[in-house]
Design a protein around this motif. Sequence first.
Motif, PDB file in Angstrom:
ATOM      1  N   TRP A 110     -13.696   1.866 -28.040  1.00  0.00           N
ATOM      2  CA  TRP A 110     -14.557   1.728 -28.972  1.00  0.00           C
ATOM      3  C   TRP A 110     -14.348   0.536 -29.822  1.00  0.00           C
ATOM      4  N   TRP A 156     -22.749   2.005 -33.100  1.00  0.00           N
ATOM      5  CA  TRP A 156     -21.258   2.051 -32.679  1.00  0.00           C
ATOM      6  C   TRP A 156     -21.313   1.603 -31.170  1.00  0.00           C
ATOM      7  N   HIS A 212     -24.527   3.300 -29.406  1.00  0.00           N
ATOM      8  CA  HIS A 212     -25.019   4.531 -29.665  1.00  0.00           C
ATOM      9  C   HIS A 212     -25.446   4.327 -31.085  1.00  0.00           C
ATOM     10  N   HIS A 213     -26.454   5.215 -31.702  1.00  0.00           N
ATOM     11  CA  HIS A 213     -26.816   4.811 -32.899  1.00  0.00           C
ATOM     12  C   HIS A 213     -27.396   6.269 -33.508  1.00  0.00           C
ATOM     13  N   GLU A 260     -16.626  12.162 -29.303  1.00  0.00           N
ATOM     14  CA  GLU A 260     -16.202  12.263 -27.831  1.00  0.00           C
ATOM     15  C   GLU A 260     -14.850  13.302 -28.067  1.00  0.00           C
ATOM     16  N   PHE A 281     -20.541  11.111 -34.424  1.00  0.00           N
ATOM     17  CA  PHE A 281     -20.954   9.944 -33.672  1.00  0.00           C
ATOM     18  C   PHE A 281     -19.744   9.085 -33.048  1.00  0.00           C
ATOM     19  N   ALA A 282     -19.898   8.677 -32.252  1.00  0.00           N
ATOM     20  CA  ALA A 282     -18.850   7.559 -31.491  1.00  0.00           C
ATOM     21  C   ALA A 282     -17.769   8.372 -31.055  1.00  0.00           C
ATOM     22  N   TRP A 283     -16.380   7.931 -31.382  1.00  0.00           N
ATOM     23  CA  TRP A 283     -15.274   8.567 -30.833  1.00  0.00           C
ATOM     24  C   TRP A 283     -15.018  10.133 -31.756  1.00  0.00           C
ATOM     25  N   PHE A 312     -18.810   9.780 -38.912  1.00  0.00           N
ATOM     26  CA  PHE A 312     -18.470   8.674 -37.844  1.00  0.00           C
ATOM     27  C   PHE A 312     -17.408   7.830 -38.199  1.00  0.00           C
TER      28      PHE A 312
END
Lengths: 147, 86
Positions: A131, A119, A47-48, B14, B9-11, B80
Motif C-alpha cells: 500500500w 488508496w 480503491h475509493h 485487508e 478501506f485499504a489495508w 482507513f
Amino acid sequence: MSRVSIQAEDFDIAAELAALEACGGGGVASFTGIVRGGEGLTALELHHYPAMTMAQVGRIVEDAMARWPLLGVRVIHRYGRLAPGERIVFVGTASRHRTAALESCAFLIDWLKSHAPFWKKEHFSDGSARWVEARVEDDAKARGWLE
Amino acid sequence: MAALTILYFAWVREAIGRDEEKVERPETGTSIAELIAKLATRGDGYAQALGDPEKLRAALDQKFVPLDTIIGEAKELAIFPPVTGG
C-alpha cells in the motif's frame, strides 16, 4: 459547466478538451495523471470510498468555481487496476484568461492528490504488493492553497 | 437505536477481512478513538488493523473528522489509512 466522474473506464482526452474549448473562454488548462512505471511495478490498484468521493470532489470543484472565474471544470478519476502508462486522473478548466485556468487546474489536482478518499496499492513483478503511504509534501501543498 | 455501520478501506480492510459491518451503537458520548480501542481487542485482524490509531483516519457520515470526535447519531463510520490521492 462542471462535471465530475469517478469511473473504472479510460477516457478520451481530446473529447474532454473539445468540450472545455466549447465553453466560450479564451483558455483551457488541463492536467493528466499517468500511472508511473519503474521498479518492477506491474499494476496500481485504486480503491475509493464512493459515497464520499463524489461529495468531496463536487465540493472542491464548487470551491474552485467560487475562487476563479471559470466557465468549465471537468474532473475524471479512475479506480480499479491500472497498468503503468495508463491514464488515472484528468482535470481540465476553462476560463476567459489563462491565469484562472492554470491556477484552478493546479489547485484541483493538488487537492485530489492529497485529500480525495483514494488508496493505492502497488503490485510488482516479483509478486509482492504494498500500500502506498501518504506523502507529507502532498498534504503540505494542498494546505498551502487553502491558507 | 439503529445500529452503526462501519466501513473499512485499504489495508485496514485487508487485515480485518471484511469491508463493512454493523455493530451495536456505542454508549452516548463514545468517541471514534474509544470505539477503535474496543474493536482492537476483538482479535488478530482487528488488533493488527486498529492497534496503532496514529496510522488511522476516520469519516463520519462521509466527512473527515478527527478520531476524538463523538460518534453521536451518525449512521456511518469509516476507518482507513491516510488517503493517497490520485
